[in-house]
Design a protein around this motif. Structure first.
Motif, PDB file in Angstrom:
ATOM      1  N   SER A  17       0.831  -1.204   0.000  1.00  0.00           N
ATOM      2  CA  SER A  17       0.000   0.000   0.000  1.00  0.00           C
ATOM      3  C   SER A  17       0.863   1.251   0.000  1.00  0.00           C
ATOM      4  CB  SER A  17      -0.902   0.033   1.244  1.00  0.00           C
ATOM      5  OG  SER A  17      -1.783  -1.069   1.254  1.00  0.00           O
ATOM      6  N   ARG A  19       0.257   5.838  -0.066  1.00  0.00           N
ATOM      7  CA  ARG A  19      -0.658   6.972  -0.048  1.00  0.00           C
ATOM      8  C   ARG A  19       0.043   8.161  -0.683  1.00  0.00           C
ATOM      9  NH1 ARG A  19      -5.042   8.504   3.291  1.00  0.00           N
ATOM     10  NH2 ARG A  19      -5.257  10.752   3.617  1.00  0.00           N
ATOM     11  N   GLU A  81      -5.408   6.782  -1.416  1.00  0.00           N
ATOM     12  CA  GLU A  81      -4.931   5.608  -0.704  1.00  0.00           C
ATOM     13  C   GLU A  81      -4.951   4.437  -1.676  1.00  0.00           C
ATOM     14  OE1 GLU A  81      -4.040   5.756   2.590  1.00  0.00           O
ATOM     15  OE2 GLU A  81      -3.313   3.693   2.486  1.00  0.00           O
ATOM     16  N   ASN A  83      -4.177   0.477  -2.277  1.00  0.00           N
ATOM     17  CA  ASN A  83      -3.974  -0.830  -1.666  1.00  0.00           C
ATOM     18  C   ASN A  83      -3.873  -1.903  -2.739  1.00  0.00           C
ATOM     19  OD1 ASN A  83      -4.233   0.197   1.052  1.00  0.00           O
ATOM     20  ND2 ASN A  83      -6.439   0.320   0.704  1.00  0.00           N
TER      21      ASN A  83
END
Length: 121
Positions: A17, A19, A81, A83
Motif C-alpha cells: 500500500s 498513499r 490511498e 492498496n
C-alpha cells in the motif's frame, strides 16, 4: 497564482500500500473537482479517480475497489490511498484540480508536478 504540490509515493512491493497526497496553495477562492491521473512509460495519461466538492467519487475500472480518493475541502487537499498495488500501477501520479481564484472567475484546470509510484513484482 496557484500551485499543487504532491507528496508520498515511492517504491513498494506488489500487494503493498501507498498513499499520495496533494495540497493546493495560492490565490484560491474555491476548488471544485479534484483528482488523480497517472502516466506510465510509453502510455497516455489516464484518469485514476475524481472527487467533487460534495464528495462524489469516480474511479477507473482498473483501480476500483483497491484505491480510495478523499479530500479535505477546508484544507484544499486531496489524497489517494492505494492498496493491493500491482506492477501495472507503476506510473507518475499527478494531482489535478479545477480552481476558481475569484467568485466570478473561471474554473482553471491546474496540475501538480507528479510523483513516482513504483510497484515491484
Amino acid at each position: 497564482q496557484v500551485h499543487l504540490v504532491e507528496s508520498g509515493g515511492g517504491l513498494v512491493q506488489a500487494g503493498g500500500s501507498l498513499r499520495v497526497s496533494c495540497a493546493a496553495s495560492g490565490s484560491i477562492f474555491r476548488i471544485n473537482t479534484m483528482g488523480w491521473y497517472r502516466q506510465a512509460p510509453g502510455k497516455q495519461r489516464e484518469l485514476v479517480a475524481h472527487i467533487t466538492r460534495e464528495g462524489s467519487t469516480n474511479y477507473a475500472d482498473s483501480v476500483n475497489g483497491r484505491f480510495t480518493i478523499s479530500r479535505d475541502v477546508a484544507m484544499n487537499t486531496v489524497s489517494l490511498e492505494m492498496n493491493s498495488l500491482k506492477p501495472e500501477d507503476t506510473a507518475v501520479y499527478s494531482c489535478y484540480a479545477e480552481i476558481q481564484s475569484t467568485y466570478y472567475g473561471p474554473r482553471v484546470g491546474t496540475w501538480g508536478q507528479g510523483t513516482q509510484v513504483t510497484v515491484s513484482s
